[in-house]
Structures are given as C-alpha cells and as structure tokens.
Design an enzyme around this catalytic site. Structure first.
Site, PDB file in Angstrom:
ATOM      1  N   ASP A 408       0.816  -1.213   0.000  1.00 49.95           N
ATOM      2  CA  ASP A 408       0.000   0.000   0.000  1.00 49.95           C
ATOM      3  C   ASP A 408       0.852   1.266   0.000  1.00 49.95           C
ATOM      4  O   ASP A 408       0.338   2.354  -0.268  1.00 49.95           O
ATOM      5  CB  ASP A 408      -0.939   0.005   1.210  1.00 49.95           C
ATOM      6  CG  ASP A 408      -1.957  -1.103   1.132  1.00 49.95           C
ATOM      7  OD1 ASP A 408      -2.260  -1.544   0.008  1.00 49.95           O
ATOM      8  OD2 ASP A 408      -2.450  -1.556   2.184  1.00 49.95           O
ATOM      9  N   ASP A 796     -11.929  -4.983  10.328  1.00 50.86           N
ATOM     10  CA  ASP A 796     -12.003  -6.436  10.437  1.00 50.86           C
ATOM     11  C   ASP A 796     -13.260  -6.874  11.183  1.00 50.86           C
ATOM     12  O   ASP A 796     -13.967  -7.786  10.741  1.00 50.86           O
ATOM     13  CB  ASP A 796     -10.736  -6.975  11.121  1.00 50.86           C
ATOM     14  CG  ASP A 796     -10.361  -6.165  12.361  1.00 50.86           C
ATOM     15  OD1 ASP A 796     -11.136  -5.260  12.735  1.00 50.86           O
ATOM     16  OD2 ASP A 796      -9.304  -6.423  12.948  1.00 50.86           O
TER      17      ASP A 796
END
Length: 1095
Positions: A408, A796
């Site tokens: 990223d 998550d």
C-alpha cells in the site's frame, strides 16, 4: 489489492460446466482490454505475429512469447497509441493519466545461485536464427529443448514458421521428423490419454515430447489430442484400457489401491464439548452471581448514605453499569467448545493416489494468500521477506497456492526486497521440504535455542543447514543494503538526466545562465508518497502441474528427489492519486483467501490444511471464514501489559465458537471468497430441491443471489471486470465440500479440481492492471458490501459482523502447534496507542449502522450480545474512572459509599468476590489460560480503561457530535539505552497524554490513604471502619496500576520530569477544587486531640 492470476483461473471446460459464458476477445467492446501478440528480441526490436501465426502455433505459452497489452481507458485519459506491456519477465505499471510501462526484470535478481525456471528474468539461450535473438524453449527443469538432431537452437515461433513454410531445419536443412511420432502414436480411441512418464524419458527423436509441453512444464493437451484423437475422461483422470496394466501384481496398480469413495467415510473435523464437571458448575455460578448482583444492587439502592449522598449515588450508578457490562461479557461464554481435525483423513480423501488418479494429483481447492504492508520504515522489508518465505514453503499443493504481497506504500525498497525473497526461495523452500523444517521462517528457524538435529534423519542435514545459514546471512546483507543501493542508483540516474539536459541546451545554442533553474524529473517511481502507478509484477511464475524433482548438480544443496516447484508469487501495488481513496481491496479468483499482516508468518506449515478440514467437511458450505488465534513472539516473560491477550483469544473466541463463530480479528483468517463478496450462505434444501445436478455444476450468479442482475447489478457491485465476475460462480463451486456421503446435499464430485490450470495470459494481466487502478471502485459496492468494509478503524470486526448478519457462521481453529506467529508492541506507550485504535473503532461501530442492535434475524441472540459488547465496552471507561476516584474521595472526605460497614454489605461483598474467583478458576480450566495471564488481563483492563478507552470515547463523541478529529500522538522520548537487551523497548519511556488519567488516579489514591490515616490516628474517636473500607478499595486500584507504575519507572527507575510536573499540577488543582467545594469549618481542631498545627 488485485489478483487475477492463473493459479486458480478455471479452465474453459470448467467455465462451460459452471454455466459461465466464454466471450472471445474479438467480441468484447472497445472498453475491454485488447491484446496484440508480439515477439521481443533482447535488442529491443518487436516482431509482430499475425492471428494465423498464433493459430498455427497452438496455445501461446510460457516465457517464449511476449504480449502487447492495450489497457482499458481511464475516466479522463484515452488509450495512448503505442503503449505496450509485455507479460514475460516484465513489471507492469499503469493508472490514472499515467504512461503505462513494462519494465524488464532481467536484472531483478543478482545472486548467481538463483536459476529456478519459475523465476522472472531467468536466463536462457538465444535463438540461432539470424533475425531473432529471443530465448529458446525450455522444459520444466529450465533446460533447452532442441527439436533436431543437429542441435540447432531455435525459438518456438521460429520453429513453427519453419514447419509451416518448408518443414526443414534451418541448421542442417533436413526435414523435422514429426511424422514418425504421429505414425507411432498409440490408439487411445477407447479410453483417455495415457500421459508418458517423465522419469524414463530420453532426449532423442527430436525431443518432440518436450515440444508438446509448455514453458510452465504443463502438458500441451490440444496438439496431443489432435494427433492421437484421444479424449478426456472424468475430470483430469484417465481411464486406461483393460489390459493396459496387465494382471501382474508387480506392475500397474496394486489391489489395495481403491477410490476414496469406496473407503469407509470419516469426518474431517470433530466438535469436542467441554467436560460437564467444568461447564455445569461454570454456568451455575454465572446464574448465582447474577442473582446475588440483583439483590445486592436492590439493597444498595434501598440503603443510601445520608451523610454523603453524592458519594453513594456515584457508586451505585457505576455498580449498575458494571453489572450490565459483566453480563454482556459473560453471557456469550455459556457455550464454549473445542475442535479437532484429522489431517490423515484429509490426505486420504484429496491427495491419495487411486485408479482414477494414479499420480496422486491433489483435489484440494486453491488458496490465495495476501500479505499487506505499507511503510518499509515501520515494517522492515526483512520481516516482510521472511513472512513471504514462510508462505512459499507451506505444506500445501504447490499448484494450488498463489501468494500476493500488497504494498500500500508503493515503495521501491519493498519491491526489490520481494524480488530478493523470490530468489532466495529457490533454495529455502526445497531445503524445508527435504528436511521437514519447522518453523519455515528463516529468521525464526536459525534463532531457535534448541538442538537443530533433533528428529532429523538425513545424514547430510548438518552440511545442508550450514550452507543454508551462509546463504541466509548473505541474503540479509543484500536486503539490508538495499536502501543505500537504491539511493546511489537514484542519484546516478538524476545526475545523468541533468547532464543530458545540459548537453541538449548547449547543442541548441542557448546560454544556460539565461534559463531558469533546471527542472529534471527525479527518479521517484513509487517513492514520492503522492502518486504512483498501479503495479503488478510476477515474481514467481505459476508452477507446472507435475512435480519437478531437483538434482545434485542443479543447486548449492543436493535436492535429489525433492520437489523444487514454487508457488506463484505476485507483487501488487494499487495506484495512488490525490483525490481518490486508497483502500485495501481483495479482487481474487481463488475459492479461498488467507490474509496475513507482514509481521505474521506461518509457524505451522500445515495450518492451511487444518483450516481446510473445516471448509471441506460435511456441513462446511455455510462457513464464511476460519479464524486462527494470534500468537506473538518477543513478549517479555512476565507479559507486563497482557500482550498475548490469551483471555480473549483462548477464552472469548473459543466461547463464541460454540454460538455462531468467532469475530474476525484482522490477520490469520481464511475466507470463503463468496462470503467475502457479500453473498448469502447457500440454502441447501432449496437448491437441492430445484436443481438436481447441483453437485456437478456451478451455480449461476442469479442462483447465488436472486436479486443479481448480470447486466446492471453485477457491474455495479463488482466493477467492470468481466473476468472477475465470471470467476465468482467457479470459486463457489470449487469451494464446496466433497460429496462423498449421502448426507452431503451440497457438494462437488471427487476429482473435479484435478484439472490443470490455464497459463497466465495477456488478457489476465491486462485485467489485473485495470482493477488495481485508483478509479476501479468508483460507483461500485466495494467497501460497502463487497470485500472489506471501509470507513472504520476496526474494519475487520465490521467485515466479520456483516457476514454473521447474513447468516454465515465462522469457526475457530486452535492447532496443537501455533498456526501463525507475529510481533506485538511491548512498550507501554505503543501498547496504549494500539488499544486506543481498537477502542476508537468500537466507538465508531456503536454510532454506525453496524451496531448489533440493528442486526438481522439471522444473527443469533448470544452472537448479538457479543457484538453489542464490542461496541459498548469502551464506554465502561466513563464509569471506571469515576469508580477509581471514589476511594480517594472517600478517604479525603472521611465518608464511605455505605453508611456503615454492616454485616449485610460484607456478606454480599464476600459472595460476589467468591463467585468471581470461582468463575475465574473454572474459566481457566476450560480455556487453558493461566491464572497469572488472567490477572495480567485484569490489570491491563483497568489501565486501558482509564486511559485509551476514555480517550477513544472522547474522540468518538467529538467526531459524532461536532465532527472534530483528535489525534493522540507521542510528544517526547526517554530511556532505551541498552541496545543489547532483547526487551530494551519494554523499558523505553515515551510520554503521551494517555498517561495523565492513570497517574492522577494513582497519586490521589496514595495521597488519600496518607491523609485518611493521619486523620484517623489524630482523631479523638477514630473511625477505623471507614478508613479500612476506603483504603481497601484504594489498594485494589493501586494493585491494578502496578504494571503501569513499573512502565513509568523504566529499567533503572528513571521517570521523565514531565510526569512529576503534570502530576503535581493536577494534584494541586484538584486539592484547591476540593477546598473550594468543601471548605474546612472553623474550630474543627478543637474536636481532635494532639492535632498538628502550623506555627
């Protein structure tokens, strides 16, 4: 992240079986990727190939063919003429308004010992044709394939041209002897193809058998079927003629080899209940404590302290909230379970040779492993490289694995480190297979403090280990030297560009002094932190379907009879551009996806098989993910700040496994792809009633979701990638359990996944580059319903909640040997900031539509209670901090939360305390958590509750009410001088504003004890009961804050001056505030005897 690899790309036959549509390239509209085929020479010249040439040459396979890929247009940028990308040995970049490039990777690996045929940039022999300097074709071992006895080296396409034009070898001018093989081909008209074995193959007769293998070592089936008129059997199995193997017991198949369907059925996993002698008293004590709490709170409300109503009221409100919070945490623990797996049964069902599968080709589904990283300074490339190496060496069928590193941060340092890791894997992975190494992280393995020769039977282990240790040390030197190497190369490139520009200016006759300062484009590819193109690079190409055995002369280490194939490894960096959200998204075509953090490596090489036992077992079709517990290394022996978090991972998560499944905690989780893509679990009864052949065909998207519209809703949900959308029903089919039992109503037949993969072609690469662009997710449901959910710090938990809310269930897989291991912060400040991030995400969940109060009916009651607790627990800090101040306020004021310490209050307190201790002991029994670990968890619960959780609540309320963002950052550092100490970071003191509330609580409680003790001693009528009551609760608070105090003191008792300054100012302020609220009455000293007076 983007991955549209060939590792699990369904074959054309499978696509037809699944009901998917096969659209040719020519039928696609202009917005889809268009492909031109060309051949690149080493001098940089490109030789175009016509469609006739391609058709004559069969399939375009392997390294010998390079492709020109025209990428689809971006929103504000039309395709540029002449933009070309090349699949073989190339790094692909492209994106929003940027020139798309294909950078050659021939010099990506500088190590001389690396020569694996799967390596991108592998060397090869040049073609002998005068107009071509491409590489000759290679077999599965990387050796040159030469079709003529004269040993004239020729490229595959040049060979096809010679066959088509004259049929003569360009070297000896003799005809190629192809007809001999066509005449001598055996007749397989009554059965399927009998593939020749590679062991007994000789390199004679023009090596035509090798010419029928592609560059990946896979069999080129189309020409063989054309020449032999053979046909496939069921799946990838072939059915030989009755007399093929004869009746001799020494030849062919033994009588004991039977199909797995003919063996007695055994489950792959079992659910183990907690013994009744533990769970029954545990549940009974929960009920008893609940009843006692109700009576206690009723008694507290009915008996206020008239002398200190304010003190009584605050304590009662806090106690009511604590009872509610305890109930939310305790109720989901009513049904804990254990699970076990049987890896031998898994092997027998999916990997054992049989008459229909004589080579033992695996029938297991494919798994894509994703590793995410962002900043090479905070996440060292060596750590990430070791994680990748542990993945590449995992014990799972090599052809079924694909590893993707998602960078990223787009760092060139990470990219080159991954290239080095891919090269070192050529030695490390076969070494692990040869000697059954555990763990398969090189750094962890060579750091073990045990005897390395234990349980090792090969005599050459010590010699091989010594060589591997030397290679790994050199590998670390190369990785650690990359920053300086990149900097030097960048400086040299920039200087060369400046010289070129100055030379151009002088040649044009312009005076350089009259011009503005030169603006030369710096070498900032993937490094300027503002914008970089999307990058997709194949570090390791897909392996062949057949084992590739090493030899004694091939490598530094003797890998004879060791499979040296490596899983496919791809580097991915999504395009980043200001104005576009840079989110982490999974676009994969594997039926299962396993995600790991860059510092979490595979500690148990059979971990994926353990998880697959649940997915492939009877009833496993409604499992959305398998969550593995997180285990950590490098934690101090006393675990001062509860970094192991065993109470949560071994207690709460195990208990939720008995309800609807554990929550998703971010890493070490294996997903079912269709569950991650927002589909509901399959309705087995409905599908089985309406579709009789559901076990042999994949479902259509409309059957997965009745609301799915292929023309409108499908692109809106998943984007414009047709290849991605078409692979979804295939992944659903491949992820089904095996239909090997009458009770399995929703499965797939035996052998359905033995088909070899299709090669990595240009269309796949073009699709992959397009989906990693910054604009791909615009106006789609990525991040809202599909993939990981965006907009939350704890994405998550929200992602797992969405799956459970749709009716899926999850499984908690605790293995005998830890599945994964990672690192955790052991410094107090880092730990507080970690907990702050989690708590902030929980507050966001509470104020969002992901609050479990708004969950669907598919969410079970106990599971709903658990998710409610996830969003509510940070708010306990508001009541906890008040309750921690109450003992000090009681000692200062001389009052207590009750009027008097009567017998009723003490009995209630005793019963509640005994129930708490008994519950803790029983919970330790069924969860295997140590008492010391339980106590550390209780201590850090109070520390984090009075610091991080409180800050998270304040931050969340300000964000929701006023839209104000607050960031708690580090302000100063102190300590950490002993670099030789393994736990030196534990003693590092870094000041943060989160430390203020616990410090004030501790100092006020200490001051309150001293003041109350002095007042009681000098009082004419000492009231010891009130002092003892207040002092008892003060010691309770101070005992929980003890690890916090040790963290402030550092290793040598050094406390930053700022701690004393802040604490003194706050203590003086609170004391003055107390005097202002309750000023001392005149003449009060007359009621005391021998009191101290200022002169």
């Amino acid at each position: 992240m983007a991955s549209l690899s060939s590792s699990q790309q369904p074959s054309k036959q499978a696509m037809r079986t699944a009901g998917g549509s096969n659209t040719s390239h020519g039928n696609r509209n202009s917005s889809k990727p268009t492909v031109k085929f060309a051949r690149r020479t080493s001098s940089g010249r490109y030789v175009s190939l016509s469609r006739e040439n391609i058709d004559m040459s069969g399939e375009i396979l392997g390294d010998s063919m390079n492709y020109t890929v025209h990428l689809p247009p971006t929103p504000d940028n039309q395709p540029m003429e002449g933009e070309e990308q090349y699949v073989s040995n190339s790094l692909f970049t492209g994106g929003f308004s940027s020139v798309r490039q294909a950078q050659l990777m021939d010099k990506g690996i500088e190590s001389e010992v690396i020569s694996h045929p799967q390596m991108a940039g592998a060397k090869g022999t040049a073609c002998s044709m005068p107009t071509c300097d491409a590489k000759v074709m290679k077999d599965e071992r990387g050796a040159d394939v030469i079709p003529c006895d004269c040993r004239f080296k020729i490229f595959r396409d040049c060979y096809m041209d010679a066959q088509r034009e004259t049929g003569l070898c360009p070297g000896c001018k003799e005809p190629y002897k192809v007809g001999d093989y066509e005449d001598d081909a055996p007749d397989f008209s009554r059965g399927a193809i009998q593939f020749p074995a590679t062991d007994g193959l000789k390199r004679d007769a023009n090596n035509m058998f090798m010419m029928k293998r592609n560059q990946m070592g896979e069999f080129d089936n189309n020409p063989w079927l054309f020449e032999t008129k053979g046909t496939y059997g069921v799946g990838n199995a072939f059915w030989p003629q009755d007399d093929t193997y004869g009746d001799d017991e020494d030849e062919g198949f033994k009588a004991g080899m039977v199909e797995s369907m003919d063996k007695p059925w055994k489950p792959l996993s079992r659910k183990l209940s907690i013994p009744a002698t533990i769970i029954t008293p545990y549940r009974l004590l929960i009920l008893v404590r609940l009843v006692v709490l109700c009576f206690f709170l009723q008694w507290r409300i009915a008996h206020p302290n008239e002398d200190a109503v304010w003190l009584w009221l605050m304590s009662v409100v806090c106690e009511i909230w604590f009872a509610f919070s305890w109930l939310l945490d305790q109720i989901p623990k009513l049904c804990p379970i254990n699970r076990s797996t049987d890896l031998q049964v898994l092997h027998d069902k999916f990997d054992t040779p049989s008459p229909s599968n004589p080579t033992g080709c695996s029938d297991l589904p494919g798994v894509d492993l994703f590793v995410s990283t962002a900043d090479p300074e905070k996440e060292p490339p060596l750590v990430t490289a070791n994680t990748i190496l542990s993945i590449l060496a995992v014990d799972y069928p090599v052809e079924k694995l694909a590893c993707y590193i998602s960078d990223d941060g787009g760092a060139l340092l990470t990219f080159e480190a991954m290239a080095e890791a891919a090269g070192f894997a050529d030695l490390w992975v076969p070494f692990c297979r040869k000697h059954d190494i555990e763990p398969r992280n090189p750094e962890s393995y060579f750091s073990l403090k045990v005897d390395p020769t234990k349980n090792k039977c090969r005599p050459d282990f010590v010699k091989d280990r010594r060589k591997m240790k030397r290679e790994y040390d050199e590998f670390k030197v190369r990785i650690n030297g990359l920053p300086d190497s990149i900097r030097r190369r960048s400086d040299a490139f920039n200087a060369r560009e400046e010289i070129k520009m100055l030379k151009h200016i002088r040649e044009s006759g312009v005076d350089p002094l009259e011009l503005e300062p030169l603006k030369v484009q710096k070498a900032t590819w993937m490094a300027d932190a503002t914008h970089w193109p999307g990058t997709w690079a194949v570090m390791l190409k897909p392996p062949s379907n057949d084992p590739l055995m090493g030899g004694e002369e091939d490598k530094t280490i003797d890998f004879t009879d060791v499979d040296i194939r490596l899983p496919m490894f791809v580097y991915v960096s999504r395009e980043k551009r200001p104005g576009y959200d840079h989110n982490k998204t999974i676009l994969s075509n594997g039926p299962f996806i396993l995600n790991l953090d860059c510092d979490h490596y595979i500690y148990n090489c059979k971990a994926i098989r353990e998880g697959m036992c649940f997915m492939m077992d009877q009833g496993g079709e409604d499992i959305c993910y398998i969550q593995f517990p997180q285990r950590f290394e490098g934690i101090d022996p006393s675990d001062r700040y509860a970094n192991h978090n065993t109470v949560f991972f071994d207690g709460n998560m195990r208990a939720l496994d008995g309800v609807q499944g554990p929550v998703y905690v971010g890493t070490g989780c294996m997903f079912r792809r269709i569950a991650l893509y927002g589909f509901d679990p399959p309705e087995v009864d409905k599908i089985g009633h309406n579709k009789t052949d559901s076990e042999t065909q994949a479902l259509k998207p409309t059957e997965l979701d009745p609301e799915m519209d292929l023309n409108n809703l499908l692109p809106k949900r998943f984007g414009n990638s047709t290849m991605l959308a078409e692979s979804i029903p295939i992944a659903e089919y491949q992820g089904r359990p095996l239909a090997d039992h009458s009770d399995v109503k929703y499965g797939r037949p035996l052998g359905a996944l033995r088909l070899p993969r299709e090669p990595l072609d240009a269309a796949t690469v073009a699709e992959a580059v397009s989906v990693i662009s910054c604009w791909y997710e615009d106006k789609t449901e990525w991040g809202d319903r599909v993939g990981w959910i965006y907009g939350s710090v704890t994405e998550d938990v929200v992602t797992g909640y969405r799956m459970h809310n749709r009716g899926w269930r999850s499984v908690y897989c605790i293995t005998k040997r830890d599945a994964f291991r990672g690192s955790a912060p052991i410094n107090l400040t880092d730990r507080l900031h970690q907990v702050l991030r989690w708590a902030t995400g929980s507050v966001e969940i509470f104020f969002s539509r992901n609050n479990a109060l708004f969950g669907s009916k598919r969410l079970k009651f106990l599971q709903r209670m658990a998710y409610l607790n996830v969003g509510i627990y940070p708010f306990t800090s508001l009541f906890l901090i008040v309750y921690c101040f109450l003992p000090a306020l009681s000692l200062f004021s001389g009052q207590f939360i009750v009027q008097t310490l009567n017998v009723t209050f003490l009995i209630y307190l005793l019963i509640i305390t005994m129930c708490l201790i008994s519950l803790a002991i029983l919970e330790v029994k069924w969860s295997s958590v140590g008492l010391e670990e339980w106590w550390r968890n209780e201590q850090f619960w109070l520390i984090s509750g009075t610091s991080s959780h409180l800050a998270a609540v304040v931050q969340g309320l300000l964000k929701v009410i006023a839209g104000i963002e607050i960031s708690f950052t580090l302000t100063s550092k102190s300590g950490g001088e002993d670099i030789d100490d393994t736990y030196a970071d534990l003693y590092l003191v870094k000041w943060t504003s989160l430390m203020i509330p616990p410090i004030v609580i501790a100092m006020l409680n200490l001051a309150g004890i001293a003041v109350a003790f002095s007042r009681t001693i000098y009082s004419r009528v000492p009231q010891w009961s009130k002092f003892i009551g207040g002092a008892f609760f003060s010691f309770w608070v101070l005992a929980h804050l003890y690890p916090f105090a040790k963290g402030l003191m550092g290793k040598r008792g050094k406390t930053p001056t700022i701690v004393f300054v802040w604490s003194g100012l706050i203590a003086i302020t609170l004391s003055l505030l107390w005097i202002a609220i309750s000023p001392p009455k005149g003449g009060s000293t007359q009621n005391t005897g021998g009191g101290f007076q200022f002169p």
